[in-house]
Design an enzyme around this catalytic site. Structure first.
Site, mmCIF file in Angstrom:
data_model
loop_
_atom_site.group_PDB
_atom_site.id
_atom_site.type_symbol
_atom_site.label_atom_id
_atom_site.label_comp_id
_atom_site.label_asym_id
_atom_site.label_seq_id
_atom_site.Cartn_x
_atom_site.Cartn_y
_atom_site.Cartn_z
ATOM 1 N N ARG A 164 6.004 46.587 1.368
ATOM 2 C CA ARG A 164 4.727 47.122 2.379
ATOM 3 C C ARG A 164 5.343 47.201 3.921
ATOM 4 N NH1 ARG A 164 -1.299 44.896 1.352
ATOM 5 N NH2 ARG A 164 -0.752 43.277 2.884
ATOM 6 N N ALA B 159 8.653 33.885 1.796
ATOM 7 C CA ALA B 159 8.176 32.376 1.769
ATOM 8 C C ALA B 159 9.287 31.440 0.800
ATOM 9 C CB ALA B 159 6.918 32.293 1.010
ATOM 10 N N GLU C 161 -1.431 40.753 9.048
ATOM 11 C CA GLU C 161 -2.266 40.748 7.810
ATOM 12 C C GLU C 161 -2.526 39.300 7.487
ATOM 13 O OE1 GLU C 161 -3.483 43.247 6.297
ATOM 14 O OE2 GLU C 161 -2.256 44.838 7.297
ATOM 15 N N GLY D 136 0.133 36.317 6.074
ATOM 16 C CA GLY D 136 0.085 35.031 5.871
ATOM 17 C C GLY D 136 -1.506 34.504 6.057
ATOM 18 N N TRP E 276 3.840 34.176 -0.439
ATOM 19 C CA TRP E 276 4.525 33.730 -1.667
ATOM 20 C C TRP E 276 3.774 34.839 -2.867
ATOM 21 C CZ3 TRP E 276 0.491 31.904 -4.194
ATOM 22 C CH2 TRP E 276 -0.422 31.161 -3.241
ATOM 23 N N CYS F 117 -5.374 37.515 -0.719
ATOM 24 C CA CYS F 117 -6.299 37.712 0.305
ATOM 25 C C CYS F 117 -7.492 38.416 0.222
ATOM 26 C CB CYS F 117 -5.217 38.079 1.503
ATOM 27 S SG CYS F 117 -4.688 39.773 1.078
ATOM 28 N N GLU G 235 -1.611 48.383 6.884
ATOM 29 C CA GLU G 235 -0.219 48.713 6.115
ATOM 30 C C GLU G 235 -0.613 49.659 5.156
ATOM 31 O OE1 GLU G 235 1.154 44.629 5.062
ATOM 32 O OE2 GLU G 235 2.616 44.621 6.785
HETATM 33 P P1 NAP Z 1 1.206 30.703 5.317
HETATM 34 O O1 NAP Z 1 1.408 29.397 5.261
HETATM 35 O O2 NAP Z 1 0.663 31.373 6.505
HETATM 36 O O3 NAP Z 1 2.695 31.145 5.143
HETATM 37 C C1 NAP Z 1 2.916 32.772 5.326
HETATM 38 C C2 NAP Z 1 4.708 32.696 5.830
HETATM 39 O O4 NAP Z 1 4.878 32.510 7.037
HETATM 40 C C3 NAP Z 1 5.541 32.062 4.907
HETATM 41 O O5 NAP Z 1 6.953 32.715 4.744
HETATM 42 C C4 NAP Z 1 5.837 30.695 5.859
HETATM 43 O O6 NAP Z 1 6.934 29.984 5.418
HETATM 44 C C5 NAP Z 1 5.780 31.389 6.939
HETATM 45 N N1 NAP Z 1 5.514 30.506 8.152
HETATM 46 C C6 NAP Z 1 4.727 29.544 8.239
HETATM 47 N N2 NAP Z 1 4.783 28.687 9.472
HETATM 48 C C7 NAP Z 1 5.577 29.360 10.258
HETATM 49 C C8 NAP Z 1 5.981 29.359 11.455
HETATM 50 N N3 NAP Z 1 5.593 28.517 12.354
HETATM 51 N N4 NAP Z 1 6.918 30.467 11.898
HETATM 52 C C9 NAP Z 1 7.204 31.293 11.229
HETATM 53 N N5 NAP Z 1 6.950 31.449 9.894
HETATM 54 C C10 NAP Z 1 6.013 30.801 9.405
HETATM 55 O O7 NAP Z 1 0.663 31.585 4.067
HETATM 56 P P2 NAP Z 1 0.956 31.451 2.596
HETATM 57 O O8 NAP Z 1 0.281 30.173 2.314
HETATM 58 O O9 NAP Z 1 2.348 31.683 2.214
HETATM 59 O O10 NAP Z 1 0.209 32.855 1.965
HETATM 60 C C11 NAP Z 1 -1.367 32.673 1.941
HETATM 61 C C12 NAP Z 1 -2.003 33.389 2.922
HETATM 62 O O11 NAP Z 1 -1.691 34.619 3.149
HETATM 63 C C13 NAP Z 1 -3.559 33.564 2.764
HETATM 64 O O12 NAP Z 1 -4.338 32.825 3.764
HETATM 65 C C14 NAP Z 1 -3.578 34.895 2.282
HETATM 66 O O13 NAP Z 1 -4.897 35.124 2.612
HETATM 67 C C15 NAP Z 1 -2.682 35.415 3.311
HETATM 68 N N6 NAP Z 1 -2.205 36.638 2.771
HETATM 69 C C16 NAP Z 1 -2.863 37.820 3.432
HETATM 70 C C17 NAP Z 1 -2.346 39.041 3.259
HETATM 71 C C18 NAP Z 1 -3.216 40.241 3.962
HETATM 72 O O14 NAP Z 1 -2.491 41.477 3.378
HETATM 73 N N7 NAP Z 1 -4.033 40.397 4.647
HETATM 74 C C19 NAP Z 1 -1.791 39.438 1.925
HETATM 75 C C20 NAP Z 1 -1.319 38.228 1.153
HETATM 76 C C21 NAP Z 1 -1.745 36.988 1.881
HETATM 77 P P3 NAP Z 1 6.639 28.634 5.265
HETATM 78 O O15 NAP Z 1 6.155 28.365 4.080
HETATM 79 O O16 NAP Z 1 8.139 28.088 5.050
HETATM 80 O O17 NAP Z 1 6.082 27.811 6.244
#
Ligand code: NAP
Length: 479
Positions: free
Chosen positions: A160, A177, A251, A229, A151, A285, A459
């Site tokens: 991306r 998300a 990522e 995520g 999100w 991130c 990416e």
């Molecule tokens: P998240 O909880 O891991 O969720 C990311 C996405 O995965 C959401 O769309 C989420 O949907 C989905 N998801 C969760 N559980 C899943 C499952 N069992 N099966 C399939 N999809 C699933 O992360 P977030 O809180 O949204 O985002 C923050 C995280 O993203 C941080 O750790 C940040 O560092 C990381 N991030 C990394 C980058 C990078 O490029 N390295 C860039 C941006 C963010 P739901 O919410 O419905 O579970």
């Protein structure tokens, strides 16, 4: 909000969830519900998969120039609608409008970049070492792909992934998300308008991520997962991909060190800190999570950073003059509060901020903590909020060891005026990206990604399209 897209996008059509379910989307600045969007279940996911699989063969045969032109047109439409898209993003995610406009430009640039890459997919022809056999090397799209986005950058995390997938000739299902589905649906509308054929992009918004995605990853028809995520969810998805050997790009999370040496230009360091910490309210991130400042300049750095952070205006992102919007949800804010309380209990000094205001809205003030004690929880957890935690160090070997003492390795920031030191320390940092005297590394033309538990693959940049391409080699004896 009445004029936004709220249905699933499957096979080029806007449809309700098969069971008619919807889910609410709220404004984190007020907690008010702004829309109800379709809440997909496994049946909808299967329909999206059917559409992606059916469209794959023809899409792979589409001329690269045609794919390129679709991306180029979408890039232009996005830019022409900057204000509208920025407002939508701010309303569902919270970031101030100025930052949202910046994200619209950043997001659009991925489409322009990959429109240029779509027509530069190269193969090869060569004589093998035996002199007789020839090798013809061609590239082909990996196939139907599942794209899962977080999100925090609702538009850019989509472009991306969608940009290189379109450029390479892959069809796809995007699962955004649940907090920020509206930007992704708007993006699908724009791509349709830009001429993307039906079935190439399908968008399923859902509150049941596991139920929707797991069958896709285990079913054998999806050939690629591109996920952004948290590391915890990434790990789970990698396990789900193992059975059918789905190719993955991950990522994941970060724990960025921000190192200020005694020979740093402190003005540059404070400017860099404001970007590395405060971009997206710290919900990135790439956010600087641990500030290691040389003991001789730590007091001065902390004083200047606290003055700058304390001067920021906190409020709804849609209001003029606001620098810092709300955090995404109650859980996100509660986590920041707990991490600060833990650090203070262990002896950290609060230089500015540190107390969340009363609601409504999930606001948290820009906060600077000095003398943070090693072992505090925020040292090994992504803070994901506007909190700068300062620790001191005495020498280079020590700070490199402490900066690397984490399972993550996404990005690190270095501030020094010494070229030798800059190169030496950059080479020793276990990260995929280094910001040298800058707090911003993200750029569509550069390979974004991390090492260790921050991810797999890259990416953007020249290598971004590779994540969606396979090789095929043809062997031919000649003569
Ligand atoms: P998240 O909880 O891991 O969720 C990311 C996405 O995965 C959401 O769309 C989420 O949907 C989905 N998801 C969760 N559980 C899943 C499952 N069992 N099966 C399939 N999809 C699933 O992360 P977030 O809180 O949204 O985002 C923050 C995280 O993203 C941080 O750790 C940040 O560092 C990381 N991030 C990394 C980058 C990078 O490029 N390295 C860039 C941006 C963010 P739901 O919410 O419905 O579970």
């Amino acid at each position: 909000m009445t004029d936004v897209l709220k249905q699933l996008f499957i096979g080029g059509a806007w449809v309700d969830a098969a069971d008619g379910a919807t889910m609410p989307v709220d404004d984190p600045a007020t907690g008010e519900i702004i829309a109800h969007v379709a809440d997909a279940g496994p049946k909808d996911a299967r329909l999206a998969e059917d559409a992606a699989v059916e469209a794959q063969e023809e899409w792979a045969r589409t001329a690269p120039r045609a794919r390129s032109e679709i991306l180029r047109r979408a890039h232009e439409i996005i830019l022409a609608r900057t204000d509208e898209l920025a407002l939508l993003m701010t309303t569902e995610m919270g970031k101030p409008l100025a930052e949202a406009r910046g994200e619209v430009a950043y997001a659009a640039e991925f489409f322009r970049w990959f429109s240029e890459e779509a027509v530069r997919i190269e193969g090869g022809y060569g004589t093998l070492p035996d002199g007789r056999n020839r090798m013809l090397l061609t590239r082909r799209p990996v196939g139907p792909s599942l794209l899962i986005t977080p999100w925090n950058f609702p538009l850019a995390m989509g472009t991306r992934k969608i940009g290189p997938a379109i450029a390479a000739g892959c069809t796809m299902i995007l699962k955004p998300a649940p907090q920020t589905p509206l930007s992704s649906l708007a993006l699908a509308g724009i791509l349709k308008e830009a001429g993307l054929p039906d079935g190439v992009l399908n968008v399923v918004t859902t509150s049941r991520a596991g139920e929707v995605c797991e069958p896709l990853l285990r079913g054998g028809r999806i050939r690629k997962l591109s996920f952004t995520g948290s590391t915890a969810v990434g790990r789970l998805l990698l396990a789900q991909c193992a059975d059918t050997v789905v190719r993955t790009s991950m990522e994941l999370g970060g724990n960025a060190p921000f190192v200020v040496f005694d020979d740093a230009d402190l003005d540059k360091a404070v400017d860099g800190a404001m970007v590395a910490k405060m971009r997206n309210m710290g919900e990135a991130c790439t956010a600087a999570n641990r500030f290691f400042v040389h003991r001789s300049v730590a007091e001065e750095f902390g004083r200047r950073l606290a003055a700058r952070m304390g001067a920021l205006v906190v409020g709804p992102g849609t209001r003029d003059g606001v620098d810092v919007g709300p955090l995404i949800d109650d859980a996100g804010r509660a986590k920041v509060e707990e991490l600060v309380a833990d650090a203070v209990e262990r002896g950290a000094r609060v230089l500015v901020g540190g107390t969340a205001p009363e609601g409504p809205g999930r606001f948290y003030p820009p906060t600077v903590l000095a003398d943070v004690v090693p072992g505090s929880r925020l040292m090994d957890t992504e803070i994901f909020g506007p909190v700068a935690a300062i620790l001191t160090f005495d020498d280079e070997d020590e700070v490199v060891r402490r900066a690397n003492d984490t399972p993550w390795g996404l990005v690190g920031y270095l501030f020094t005026e010494g070229l030798d030191r800059a190169l030496r320390v950059s080479e020793r940092l276990e990260v995929g990206m280094v910001g040298l005297n800058t707090g911003l590394v993200s750029n569509p033309a550069a390979p974004f990604g991390g090492i260790k538990q921050s991810g797999l693959g890259r990416e953007g940049g020249r290598v971004g399209i590779e994540e969606f391409l396979e090789y095929q080699y043809l062997a031919m004896p000649v003569g």
